[in-house]
Design an enzyme around this catalytic site. Structure first.
Site, PDB file in Angstrom:
ATOM      1  N   HIS A 251       0.796  -1.217  -0.166  1.00  0.00           N
ATOM      2  CA  HIS A 251      -0.011   0.102   0.055  1.00  0.00           C
ATOM      3  C   HIS A 251       0.881   1.145   0.094  1.00  0.00           C
ATOM      4  O   HIS A 251       0.721   2.205  -0.694  1.00  0.00           O
ATOM      5  CB  HIS A 251      -0.741   0.145   1.382  1.00  0.00           C
ATOM      6  CG  HIS A 251      -1.917  -1.116   1.294  1.00  0.00           C
ATOM      7  ND1 HIS A 251      -2.065  -1.610   2.430  1.00  0.00           N
ATOM      8  CD2 HIS A 251      -2.811  -1.483   0.611  1.00  0.00           C
ATOM      9  CE1 HIS A 251      -3.060  -2.633   2.308  1.00  0.00           C
ATOM     10  NE2 HIS A 251      -3.775  -2.406   1.084  1.00  0.00           N
TER      11      HIS A 251
ATOM     12  N   LYS B 164     -15.228  -8.273   5.697  1.00  0.00           N
ATOM     13  CA  LYS B 164     -14.038  -8.719   6.082  1.00  0.00           C
ATOM     14  C   LYS B 164     -13.902  -8.700   7.740  1.00  0.00           C
ATOM     15  O   LYS B 164     -14.289  -7.421   8.118  1.00  0.00           O
ATOM     16  CB  LYS B 164     -12.874  -8.017   5.454  1.00  0.00           C
ATOM     17  CG  LYS B 164     -12.578  -8.469   3.960  1.00  0.00           C
ATOM     18  CD  LYS B 164     -11.066  -7.796   3.545  1.00  0.00           C
ATOM     19  CE  LYS B 164     -10.975  -7.871   2.114  1.00  0.00           C
ATOM     20  NZ  LYS B 164      -9.887  -6.998   1.583  1.00  0.00           N
TER      21      LYS B 164
ATOM     22  N   ARG C 177      -2.096  -5.982  -8.368  1.00  0.00           N
ATOM     23  CA  ARG C 177      -1.072  -6.915  -8.021  1.00  0.00           C
ATOM     24  C   ARG C 177      -0.849  -7.989  -9.056  1.00  0.00           C
ATOM     25  O   ARG C 177       0.216  -8.392  -9.462  1.00  0.00           O
ATOM     26  CB  ARG C 177      -1.280  -7.487  -6.759  1.00  0.00           C
ATOM     27  CG  ARG C 177      -0.937  -6.641  -5.737  1.00  0.00           C
ATOM     28  CD  ARG C 177      -1.671  -7.281  -4.245  1.00  0.00           C
ATOM     29  NE  ARG C 177      -2.984  -7.456  -4.563  1.00  0.00           N
ATOM     30  CZ  ARG C 177      -3.896  -7.932  -3.377  1.00  0.00           C
ATOM     31  NH1 ARG C 177      -3.345  -8.104  -2.207  1.00  0.00           N
ATOM     32  NH2 ARG C 177      -4.839  -8.067  -3.529  1.00  0.00           N
TER      33      ARG C 177
ATOM     34  N   SER D 215      -3.184  -7.445   3.137  1.00  0.00           N
ATOM     35  CA  SER D 215      -3.422  -7.282   4.558  1.00  0.00           C
ATOM     36  C   SER D 215      -3.957  -8.589   5.191  1.00  0.00           C
ATOM     37  O   SER D 215      -3.581  -9.055   6.223  1.00  0.00           O
ATOM     38  CB  SER D 215      -4.491  -6.313   4.750  1.00  0.00           C
ATOM     39  OG  SER D 215      -4.089  -4.937   4.231  1.00  0.00           O
TER      40      SER D 215
HETATM   41  O1  PNS Z   1      -8.578  -2.746   0.746  1.00  0.00           O
HETATM   42  P1  PNS Z   1      -9.723  -3.206   0.142  1.00  0.00           P
HETATM   43  O2  PNS Z   1     -10.568  -4.047   1.215  1.00  0.00           O
HETATM   44  O3  PNS Z   1      -9.451  -4.049  -1.027  1.00  0.00           O
HETATM   45  O4  PNS Z   1     -10.549  -1.846  -0.258  1.00  0.00           O
HETATM   46  C1  PNS Z   1     -11.857  -2.200  -1.095  1.00  0.00           C
HETATM   47  C2  PNS Z   1     -12.457  -0.744  -1.020  1.00  0.00           C
HETATM   48  C3  PNS Z   1     -12.441  -0.009   0.396  1.00  0.00           C
HETATM   49  C4  PNS Z   1     -11.720   0.081  -1.996  1.00  0.00           C
HETATM   50  C5  PNS Z   1     -13.761  -0.897  -1.793  1.00  0.00           C
HETATM   51  O5  PNS Z   1     -14.635  -1.805  -1.058  1.00  0.00           O
HETATM   52  C6  PNS Z   1     -14.563   0.382  -1.838  1.00  0.00           C
HETATM   53  O6  PNS Z   1     -14.274   1.299  -2.582  1.00  0.00           O
HETATM   54  N1  PNS Z   1     -15.410   0.740  -0.622  1.00  0.00           N
HETATM   55  C7  PNS Z   1     -16.399   1.869  -0.474  1.00  0.00           C
HETATM   56  C8  PNS Z   1     -17.664   1.727  -0.670  1.00  0.00           C
HETATM   57  C9  PNS Z   1     -17.985   1.462  -2.574  1.00  0.00           C
HETATM   58  O7  PNS Z   1     -18.080   2.670  -3.071  1.00  0.00           O
HETATM   59  N2  PNS Z   1     -18.591   0.438  -2.717  1.00  0.00           N
HETATM   60  C10 PNS Z   1     -18.720   0.102  -4.174  1.00  0.00           C
HETATM   61  C11 PNS Z   1     -17.452  -0.052  -5.017  1.00  0.00           C
HETATM   62  S1  PNS Z   1     -17.815   0.207  -6.537  1.00  0.00           S
END
Ligand code: PNS
Length: 161
Positions: A19, A43, A92, A129
């Protein structure tokens, strides 16, 4: 010219060197990077949202154009309310691509928000993570994979059982 302000979103539970690599590189090519910390509903979280924000602030503290904040809602709403021009994500491997593509297209469809993908440093291509948490739980060695404050926080959390 308007400031090129981008967001690096994630759950960061906890922030890893992968990150940090993306955040640092994004900061080199944009005026401002906001690291937005979201709860991840699917999660199990090891650190609270505030703990994750605190660790991110500590490890990005020396990068002048990075700020960190938490947000509970849609990323497109965050972008609208913070005048953000694009979402920056690290990719990744091919396995990341399908879901990332889907989210990027949804966010563009809903709000015209662009997503920029950066290729992960190969040193961290395997890193997540979730794996850090699993190895830390069973006393695996995750030094070199997370910043030192995260290593300390993991050790403390694991000692609490
Ligand atoms: O680190 P992660 O868990 O892969 O991150 C995922 C994250 C937080 C980037 C994704 O779940 C997100 O954008 N969440 C915000 C809520 C949202 O807008 N959801 C719709 C995405 S199209």
């Amino acid at each position: 010219m308007p400031a090129r302000r981008v967001v690096c979103p994630g759950s960061f539970d906890p922030v890893t060197n992968g990150h940090l690599d993306i955040i640092t590189r994004a900061a080199l090519i944009h005026d401002e990077v906001i690291v937005a910390v979201f709860p991840n509903l699917s999660k199990h979280a090891l650190f609270t949202l505030d703990e994750r924000v605190g660790l991110l602030r500590e490890v990005t503290g020396k990068i002048a154009n990075v700020r960190v904040q938490k947000f509970d809602g849609l990323i497109v709403d965050f972008c609208r309310s913070h005048d953000v021009s694009a979402i920056v994500k690290g990719l990744r491997a091919v396995s990341d691509f399908d879901y990332e593509m889907q989210m990027a297209q949804m966010n563009y469809n809903q709000a015209g928000v662009e997503t920029l993908f950066m290729t992960t440093n190969p040193l961290y291509a395997f890193l997540s993570s979730s794996l850090v948490k699993e190895f830390a739980k069973y006393h695996g060695d995750v030094s070199g994979l997370v910043p030192v404050p995260v290593l300390d926080a993991l050790a403390k959390r694991m000692a609490q059982g």
